[in-house]
Design an enzyme around this catalytic site. Structure first.
Site, PDB file in Angstrom:
ATOM      1  N   ALA A   1       0.835  -1.210   0.000  1.00 18.37           N
ATOM      2  CA  ALA A   1       0.000   0.000   0.000  1.00 18.37           C
ATOM      3  C   ALA A   1       0.867   1.256   0.000  1.00 18.37           C
ATOM      4  CB  ALA A   1      -0.924  -0.019   1.221  1.00 18.37           C
TER       5      ALA A   1
ATOM      6  N   THR B   1       0.044   3.945  -2.786  1.00 20.15           N
ATOM      7  CA  THR B   1      -0.751   5.000  -3.424  1.00 20.15           C
ATOM      8  C   THR B   1      -1.802   5.570  -2.473  1.00 20.15           C
ATOM      9  OG1 THR B   1      -0.443   3.814  -5.502  1.00 20.15           O
ATOM     10  CG2 THR B   1      -2.142   5.514  -5.477  1.00 20.15           C
TER      11      THR B   1
ATOM     12  N   ALA C   1      11.050  12.833   0.417  1.00 22.23           N
ATOM     13  CA  ALA C   1      11.450  11.425   0.363  1.00 22.23           C
ATOM     14  C   ALA C   1      12.145  10.977   1.645  1.00 22.23           C
ATOM     15  CB  ALA C   1      12.369  11.212  -0.839  1.00 22.23           C
TER      16      ALA C   1
ATOM     17  N   GLU D   1       8.720  -5.136  -9.639  1.00 20.51           N
ATOM     18  CA  GLU D   1       7.329  -5.037 -10.083  1.00 20.51           C
ATOM     19  C   GLU D   1       7.266  -4.696 -11.578  1.00 20.51           C
ATOM     20  OE1 GLU D   1       4.984  -2.087  -7.997  1.00 20.51           O
ATOM     21  OE2 GLU D   1       3.148  -2.666  -9.057  1.00 20.51           O
TER      22      GLU D   1
ATOM     23  N   GLY E   1     -17.362  -9.447 -33.912  1.00 16.26           N
ATOM     24  CA  GLY E   1     -18.337  -9.362 -32.816  1.00 16.26           C
ATOM     25  C   GLY E   1     -17.979 -10.274 -31.662  1.00 16.26           C
TER      26      GLY E   1
HETATM   27  C1  LIG Z   1      -6.270  -1.759 -10.514  1.00 14.61           C
HETATM   28  C2  LIG Z   1      -5.143  -1.037  -9.838  1.00 14.61           C
HETATM   29  C3  LIG Z   1      -4.364  -1.697  -8.902  1.00 14.61           C
HETATM   30  C4  LIG Z   1      -3.367  -1.016  -8.214  1.00 14.61           C
HETATM   31  N1  LIG Z   1      -2.662  -1.671  -7.231  1.00 14.61           N
HETATM   32  C5  LIG Z   1      -1.857  -0.942  -6.402  1.00 14.61           C
HETATM   33  C6  LIG Z   1      -1.255  -1.554  -5.254  1.00 14.61           C
HETATM   34  O1  LIG Z   1      -1.398  -2.756  -5.016  1.00 14.61           O
HETATM   35  N2  LIG Z   1      -0.518  -0.778  -4.413  1.00 14.61           N
HETATM   36  C7  LIG Z   1      -0.321   0.558  -4.640  1.00 14.61           C
HETATM   37  O2  LIG Z   1       0.341   1.203  -3.845  1.00 14.61           O
HETATM   38  N3  LIG Z   1      -0.869   1.160  -5.741  1.00 14.61           N
HETATM   39  C8  LIG Z   1      -1.624   0.440  -6.607  1.00 14.61           C
HETATM   40  N4  LIG Z   1      -2.182   1.036  -7.720  1.00 14.61           N
HETATM   41  C9  LIG Z   1      -1.945   2.465  -7.937  1.00 14.61           C
HETATM   42  C10 LIG Z   1      -1.048   2.791  -9.126  1.00 14.61           C
HETATM   43  O3  LIG Z   1       0.283   2.425  -8.868  1.00 14.61           O
HETATM   44  C11 LIG Z   1      -1.233   4.290  -9.388  1.00 14.61           C
HETATM   45  O4  LIG Z   1      -2.535   4.448  -9.947  1.00 14.61           O
HETATM   46  C12 LIG Z   1      -0.199   4.873 -10.309  1.00 14.61           C
HETATM   47  O5  LIG Z   1       1.050   4.906  -9.673  1.00 14.61           O
HETATM   48  C13 LIG Z   1      -0.571   6.307 -10.747  1.00 14.61           C
HETATM   49  O6  LIG Z   1      -0.911   7.082  -9.642  1.00 14.61           O
HETATM   50  P1  LIG Z   1      -2.297   7.910  -9.672  1.00 14.61           P
HETATM   51  O7  LIG Z   1      -3.370   7.001 -10.087  1.00 14.61           O
HETATM   52  O8  LIG Z   1      -2.429   8.606  -8.376  1.00 14.61           O
HETATM   53  O9  LIG Z   1      -2.098   8.974 -10.832  1.00 14.61           O
HETATM   54  P2  LIG Z   1      -1.416  10.420 -10.703  1.00 14.61           P
HETATM   55  O10 LIG Z   1      -0.127  10.324 -10.002  1.00 14.61           O
HETATM   56  O11 LIG Z   1      -2.432  11.377 -10.189  1.00 14.61           O
HETATM   57  O12 LIG Z   1      -1.164  10.739 -12.246  1.00 14.61           O
HETATM   58  C14 LIG Z   1      -2.242  10.895 -13.159  1.00 14.61           C
HETATM   59  C15 LIG Z   1      -1.688  10.941 -14.581  1.00 14.61           C
HETATM   60  O13 LIG Z   1      -0.829  12.062 -14.691  1.00 14.61           O
HETATM   61  C16 LIG Z   1       0.444  11.633 -15.154  1.00 14.61           C
HETATM   62  N5  LIG Z   1       1.467  12.423 -14.485  1.00 14.61           N
HETATM   63  C17 LIG Z   1       1.670  12.560 -13.145  1.00 14.61           C
HETATM   64  N6  LIG Z   1       2.733  13.356 -12.931  1.00 14.61           N
HETATM   65  C18 LIG Z   1       3.188  13.726 -14.145  1.00 14.61           C
HETATM   66  C19 LIG Z   1       4.282  14.527 -14.589  1.00 14.61           C
HETATM   67  N7  LIG Z   1       5.135  15.083 -13.702  1.00 14.61           N
HETATM   68  N8  LIG Z   1       4.462  14.695 -15.907  1.00 14.61           N
HETATM   69  C20 LIG Z   1       3.620  14.136 -16.791  1.00 14.61           C
HETATM   70  N9  LIG Z   1       2.583  13.339 -16.448  1.00 14.61           N
HETATM   71  C21 LIG Z   1       2.384  13.154 -15.140  1.00 14.61           C
HETATM   72  C22 LIG Z   1       0.561  10.180 -14.765  1.00 14.61           C
HETATM   73  O14 LIG Z   1       1.479   9.510 -15.602  1.00 14.61           O
HETATM   74  C23 LIG Z   1      -0.855   9.716 -14.948  1.00 14.61           C
HETATM   75  O15 LIG Z   1      -1.055   9.408 -16.301  1.00 14.61           O
HETATM   76  C24 LIG Z   1      -3.126   0.353  -8.486  1.00 14.61           C
HETATM   77  C25 LIG Z   1      -3.868   1.001  -9.466  1.00 14.61           C
HETATM   78  C26 LIG Z   1      -4.874   0.339 -10.124  1.00 14.61           C
HETATM   79  C27 LIG Z   1      -5.675   1.075 -11.146  1.00 14.61           C
END
Ligand SMILES: Cc1cc2nc3c(=O)[nH]c(=O)nc-3n(C[C@H](O)[C@H](O)[C@H](O)COP(=O)(O)OP(=O)(O)OC[C@H]3O[C@@H](n4cnc5c(N)ncnc54)[C@H](O)[C@@H]3O)c2cc1C
Length: 380
Positions: A123, A125, A176, A239, A340
């Site tokens: 966990a 995100t 960080a 990963e 289809g």
């Molecule tokens: C089904 C599923 C399972 C998952 N499982 C896990 C899990 O087990 N554990 C876990 O911790 N997370 C998990 N995740 C989370 C996943 O790792 C994140 O969704 C991913 O890292 C992107 O973060 P975010 O969704 O918050 O998008 P954001 O960080 O909000 O970004 C949104 C978009 O903006 C783009 N973006 C962001 N910053 C920039 C930048 N500086 N320049 C250009 N583009 C940018 C990104 O590339 C993305 O396309 C899961 C997600 C899904 C959908």
């Protein structure tokens, strides 16, 4: 491939054909799969790859990356990314423990998970963002011999069922340098979980987690306090490699399904494959799959020769993009060739088409992969 690796692949292929493939459609519709599958997977040697024997693993061997590749490719043949994500969620949750946790904590967590008795999840995100890990907000404040954890995590794979959660928390100042990892038991009072509905990966549970004053023993800290960010970044490498392997394997599944269909389906008085445009689509799919597979092999060979370099990390980020784009192309082309039928539930390509975007976003989205690659190469 060595006889030993080939035997492992052959055994798994039969296992997947017998115990997984016939059920993935029903499991996807049900939004879950039986917990007992973790135990069966452990018995088949799928969960313990890359973990020491004294912690319940198969032992650390020079072949581990190849074994994981085979395990991922063979599970992918069933055509369900959701199943794969949840069944192997321990492979993103446990490596930080293996690298940095105390021997006592490792013994409390790893053997049960590697035997399939317990489930582990990672966990990181949060609702406020996943790409920018350094800004995470969930806090862990030391009070006596416990940390008090408050915050939220979102999109967590296996989050509903996990018995152990490897959780990124803020123990120090901003940025960080203030991040740690904690192993939090799933039954900790104050932890509540809600399931999330998704475009794909239906067989996998995905959860929103709330930590409300959770008391977690300080002994559950993984590594030194405030050293979590580096551990998280290193964990991403494993990963991303397996996401790339999985994406390319799903692309192959789409190619296989489209080829079978093109041979059987008659249009305008002849099999579909007799039409040049269809043959060309299939060859374009094969070209991408084979190229990506060769790059995967090359990066694994470099990793085996070790130690890895910033250039290797950069190429790994780009490989993840290459593999997920290959999956996207092949899923799109397969659904088109199936017509289809490709839009119908029960068809592997239909499911894989719905599972493309999570592969392009999870574990580091495409844009972030390019940024990280450029930084690793010293180009920005
Ligand atoms: C089904 C599923 C399972 C998952 N499982 C896990 C899990 O087990 N554990 C876990 O911790 N997370 C998990 N995740 C989370 C996943 O790792 C994140 O969704 C991913 O890292 C992107 O973060 P975010 O969704 O918050 O998008 P954001 O960080 O909000 O970004 C949104 C978009 O903006 C783009 N973006 C962001 N910053 C920039 C930048 N500086 N320049 C250009 N583009 C940018 C990104 O590339 C993305 O396309 C899961 C997600 C899904 C959908």
């Amino acid at each position: 491939m060595s006889a030993e690796l080939q035997a492992f692949r052959d055994g798994l292929r039969q296992f997947v054909a017998r115990e997984i493939a016939p059920h993935v459609g029903a499991w996807d519709e049900a939004g879950t799969f039986p917990r007992e599958l973790y135990v069966r997977a452990a018995e088949m040697g799928l969960l313990g790859i890359g973990y020491p024997a004294e912690l319940g693993g198969l032992g650390i061997t020079p072949q581990d990356a190849r074994l994981r590749l085979i395990a991922t490719e063979e599970i992918a043949r069933a055509g369900s990314g959701g199943l794969m994500a949840s069944l192997f969620s321990h492979n993103i949750a446990l490596p930080p423990l293996l690298a940095q946790a105390s021997a006592e904590l490792q013994q409390r967590v790893l053997p049960d998970v590697l035997s399939g008795a317990k489930i582990a999840a990672l966990a990181i995100t949060e609702p406020s963002g996943g790409s920018d890990v350094a800004r995470l907000r969930t806090t862990a404040r030391l009070a006596g011999s416990n940390y008090i954890v408050n915050g939220e995590k979102v999109f967590i794979t296996s989050g509903m069922r996990a018995d152990w959660l490897t959780v990124a928390v803020r123990t120090g100042g901003p940025g960080a340098g203030g991040i740690s990892l904690l192993a939090i038991p799933g039954d900790t009072p104050g932890l509540t979980r809600s399931p999330l509905q998704k475009m794909g990966w239906w067989a996998s549970d995905t959860a929103l987690l709330h930590f409300n004053g959770c008391r977690v023993p300080a002994a559950n800290l993984i590594g030194a306090e405030n050293s979590g960010f580096r551990a998280i970044m290193e964990n991403f490498n494993g990963e991303r490699l397996m996401l790339a392997v999985g994406a390319n394997a799903f692309a192959q599944v789409c190619l296989d399904e489209a080829l079978d269909w093109a041979r059987q389906r008659q249009t305008f008085g002849q099999p579909l494959i007799q039409h040049q445009v269809i043959r060309h689509k299939l060859m374009d799919m094969r070209m991408r799959v084979q190229t990506t597979r060769a790059w995967i092999d090359a990066l694994i060979a470099q990793q085996e020769a070790g130690p890895t370099t910033p250039e290797w990390v950069a190429d790994l980020c780009l490989l993840k993009n290459q593999a997920t784009q290959t999956m996207q192309h092949c899923a799109d082309q397969a659904v088109q060739i199936l017509g289809g039928m490709g839009f119908m539930r029960g068809c592997k390509s239909e499911r894989i088409y719905r599972e493309v975007k999570v592969m392009m976003i999870g574990g580091g989205a495409e844009e972030i992969m390019k940024e990280l690659a450029a930084r690793q190469l010293g180009q920005c």
